[in-house]
Design a protein around this motif. Structure first.
Motif, short mmCIF file in Angstrom:
data_model
loop_
_atom_site.label_atom_id
_atom_site.label_comp_id
_atom_site.label_asym_id
_atom_site.label_seq_id
_atom_site.Cartn_x
_atom_site.Cartn_y
_atom_site.Cartn_z
N LEU A 46 0.89 -1.38 -0.02
CA LEU A 46 0.10 0.33 0.02
C LEU A 46 0.57 1.05 -0.02
O LEU A 46 2.00 1.24 0.77
N ALA A 47 0.21 2.09 -1.32
CA ALA A 47 1.05 3.76 -0.22
C ALA A 47 1.14 4.05 0.96
O ALA A 47 0.17 4.60 0.88
N ALA A 48 2.02 4.12 1.60
CA ALA A 48 1.77 4.35 2.80
C ALA A 48 2.14 5.80 2.51
O ALA A 48 3.08 6.37 2.72
N SER A 49 1.91 7.44 3.29
CA SER A 49 1.65 8.32 3.74
C SER A 49 1.60 8.86 4.42
O SER A 49 1.56 8.68 5.53
N VAL A 54 -3.17 6.72 4.59
CA VAL A 54 -3.22 5.22 3.06
C VAL A 54 -4.64 5.72 2.77
O VAL A 54 -5.48 5.79 3.93
N ASN A 55 -5.46 6.08 1.79
CA ASN A 55 -6.17 6.12 1.26
C ASN A 55 -6.85 7.42 1.21
O ASN A 55 -7.71 7.46 2.21
N GLN A 56 -6.00 8.83 2.82
CA GLN A 56 -6.23 10.04 3.05
C GLN A 56 -7.10 9.24 4.17
O GLN A 56 -7.47 10.13 5.06
N LYS A 57 -7.05 8.16 5.21
CA LYS A 57 -7.76 7.58 6.28
C LYS A 57 -5.76 7.76 7.14
O LYS A 57 -4.92 6.81 6.79
N LYS A 58 -6.73 7.82 8.41
CA LYS A 58 -4.86 7.74 9.24
C LYS A 58 -4.86 6.25 9.89
O LYS A 58 -6.08 5.59 10.16
N LEU A 79 -8.26 -3.41 6.30
CA LEU A 79 -10.17 -2.37 5.12
C LEU A 79 -9.01 -2.53 4.40
O LEU A 79 -10.19 -2.15 3.15
N GLU A 80 -8.28 -1.55 4.01
CA GLU A 80 -7.84 -0.85 2.46
C GLU A 80 -6.52 -2.34 1.67
O GLU A 80 -7.21 -1.65 0.61
N SER A 81 -6.46 -3.64 2.00
CA SER A 81 -5.42 -4.24 1.00
C SER A 81 -6.47 -5.11 1.05
O SER A 81 -5.69 -5.56 0.17
#
Ligand code: BTN
Length: 331
Positions: free
Chosen positions: A171-174, A183-187, A233-235
């Motif tokens: 995942l793109a972790a920012s 991730v995807n704009q959520k913490k 939940l994201e992946s």
């Protein structure tokens, strides 16, 4: 016993084929009964281990077990987490790590829990810490540098967690400056750094990390769902928490050792900025002296956010003084 178990687990995990009982006895200098006991304990913890006469043991499936031996069996670090405490339940791992540091625990001592009943967030907030799906960990550090450098350690940890998540999940972790991981704009992760120091001397620093790993949606209230998520939940897939702990400690040790050479972020700045979600995006700076908007241009070597104002002036924003919100959604 703990280490034998971790060693046996590590050997089983790293062998595709069967590992014979004899091989385990020889390698660890223990009896057949001792090996058999460890295998049974592992089975009780949920590991699926196949035992075949004359062939030996084979690990078929690793559940998402978070236990001392599961973590120790994976560690690849020199000092981070080499002294490790695991609790099924505790108040707050930050408080445990602080107490251990005061009692003389070495640099890198790490506390991990499956659940916290007094989890703490930044600015006096609480950190919901249900069992079975997240990581709550704190690392105690005893640095030689001056106290004014300590706030940069939060950024060192943020970078390390972002690297660990990217490595484990793809995942793109920012990083939402200075230290939330999104991730995807959520913490998905929060970091709480606490320090005990005199004006010119650090007794210890404790960096606490909470990562939402396999949390189901029900772990988050409707309100929180708008802002927070978990890696699963994201992946769509479960992630081993023990493996994630290992990755966080691995990257943190590497980045910390880089940091202490110059005692600033100059050699980590580029990597940090690659993960920076706000980079070249419009941000609103909630300065107590007056809000303003600008474009985030990265960080400087001391970890301040560089914000370009409309008139072209670049100001450095210190985390303690202001909070920065993006203009769109949570980020
Ligand atoms: C934040 O507010 O974003 C920071 C949250 C930090 C939570 C972690 S979980 C492990 C450690 N123990 C605590 O009580 N808090 C930190």
């Amino acid at each position: 016993m703990g280490t034998d178990k971790a060693d046996i687990l590590s050997l089983l995990r790293n062998s595709r084929d069967y590992v014979s009982g004899q091989q385990l006895c020889d390698q660890f200098g223990v009896s057949r009964t001792a090996v058999w006991k460890v295998i049974n304990q592992l089975k009780e913890e949920g590991y699926q281990i196949e035992s075949v006469t004359r062939k030996g043991y084979r690990l078929l499936d690793c559940p998402d077990v978070l236990s001392e031996s599961e973590i120790i069996s994976r560690l690849t670090t020199g000092w981070a987490g080499q002294k490790l405490y695991y609790f099924d339940e505790t108040g707050s791992t930050n408080i445990d790590a602080k107490r251990l540091a005061e009692e003389g625990a070495p640099h890198g001592t790490t506390v991990i829990a499956d659940r916290q009943n007094q989890g703490r967030g930044r600015r006096g907030r609480t950190w919901q810490s249900p069992a079975g799906s997240a990581i709550y960990m704190s690392i105690a550090l005893k640095p030689d540098f001056a106290p004014d450098k300590a706030s940069m350690l939060t950024l060192v940890m943020a970078l390390s967690v972002a690297e660990a998540i990217t490595d484990m999940t793809g995942l793109a972790a920012s990083i939402k400056w200075p230290n939330d991981i999104v991730v995807n704009q959520k913490k998905v992760c929060g970091i709480l750094t606490e320090m005990s120091a005199e004006l010119d001397y650090i007794h210890h620093v404790v960096i606490g990390v909470g990562i939402n790993v396999n949390n189901p949606i029900e772990d988050f209230s409707e309100e929180v769902q708008k802002m927070a998520t978990s890696l699963k939940l994201e992946s769509g897939v479960s992630v081993s928490r023990a493996a994630m702990v290992e990755r966080v400690l691995f990257y943190f040790e590497k980045n910390y050792d880089t940091f202490v050479i110059k005692e600033d972020l100059s050699d980590l700045q580029e990597k940090y900025q690659k993960h920076l979600v706000n980079l070249n995006a419009e941000v609103k700076v909630l300065d107590p002296k007056g809000e303003y908007t600008g474009i985030a241009r990265g960080i400087n070597p001391t970890g301040e956010l560089l914000v370009e104002k409309e008139n072209g002036e670049i100001v450095s924003v210190y985390a303690g003084e202001v909070s920065v919100r993006g203009l769109y959604g949570y980020v």
